[in-house]
Write an enzyme that holds these catalytic residues in place. Sequence first.
Site, mmCIF file in Angstrom:
data_model
loop_
_atom_site.group_PDB
_atom_site.id
_atom_site.type_symbol
_atom_site.label_atom_id
_atom_site.label_comp_id
_atom_site.label_asym_id
_atom_site.label_seq_id
_atom_site.Cartn_x
_atom_site.Cartn_y
_atom_site.Cartn_z
ATOM 1 C CG HIS A 1 6.606 65.582 84.730
ATOM 2 N ND1 HIS A 1 5.628 65.042 85.529
ATOM 3 C CD2 HIS A 1 7.751 64.932 85.074
ATOM 4 C CE1 HIS A 1 6.144 64.097 86.306
ATOM 5 N NE2 HIS A 1 7.439 64.022 86.056
ATOM 6 C CG HIS B 1 7.102 73.128 94.953
ATOM 7 N ND1 HIS B 1 7.446 73.219 96.284
ATOM 8 C CD2 HIS B 1 7.393 74.335 94.407
ATOM 9 C CE1 HIS B 1 7.911 74.430 96.530
ATOM 10 N NE2 HIS B 1 7.904 75.131 95.416
ATOM 11 C CG HIS C 1 12.292 75.913 93.789
ATOM 12 N ND1 HIS C 1 12.287 77.267 93.492
ATOM 13 C CD2 HIS C 1 11.129 75.673 94.451
ATOM 14 C CE1 HIS C 1 11.182 77.816 93.975
ATOM 15 N NE2 HIS C 1 10.456 76.875 94.557
ATOM 16 C CG HIS D 1 7.646 77.500 90.839
ATOM 17 N ND1 HIS D 1 6.645 78.198 91.477
ATOM 18 C CD2 HIS D 1 8.400 76.970 91.846
ATOM 19 C CE1 HIS D 1 6.772 78.087 92.785
ATOM 20 N NE2 HIS D 1 7.814 77.343 93.031
ATOM 21 C CB CYS E 1 11.279 80.971 96.370
ATOM 22 S SG CYS E 1 10.892 79.750 97.642
ATOM 23 C CD GLU F 1 4.989 76.540 98.498
ATOM 24 O OE1 GLU F 1 4.515 77.266 97.597
ATOM 25 O OE2 GLU F 1 6.005 76.823 99.155
HETATM 26 ZN ZN LIG Z 1 8.457 76.964 94.946
#
Ligand SMILES: [Zn+2]
Length: 120
Positions: free
Chosen positions: A70, A32, A30, A15, A26, A109
């Site tokens: 995914h 998580h 990237h 995201h 952010c 996260e």
């Molecule tokens: Zn993030």
Amino acid sequence: MQVELVKTFTFDAAHSLPAAPNGHKCKRIHGHSYRVDIHVSGEVDRQRGWLMDFGDLKCLVAPIIDELDHRNLDELDDLPNSTSEMLAKYIWDRLLPSLSALSAVTVWESASSRCIYRGV
Ligand SMILES: [Zn+2]
């Protein structure tokens, strides 16, 4: 007897956070490895000795987690800003109609950063 049950799920997703300040890391895409804890609270059934079957809880939650796994969360129309806070609410809103005992959704996260949403 009142109890709270917690069942943990995990998924991986990408995201970006478009509302983050300019230059914030952010804002870039990237990923998580998310952990989601689903909390249900209520009275223990005297005959069965449980609040609910963990297997039933899994059946209700797994389809929601599968939709996120995914994925690029930026592509979800109902989640335009996928902070942990908004993601917790997104999961809450989808789960509550079929899980009235839902009492909290915790989105991790990272191993040290999480958001707990209790529906208010
Ligand atoms: Zn993030």
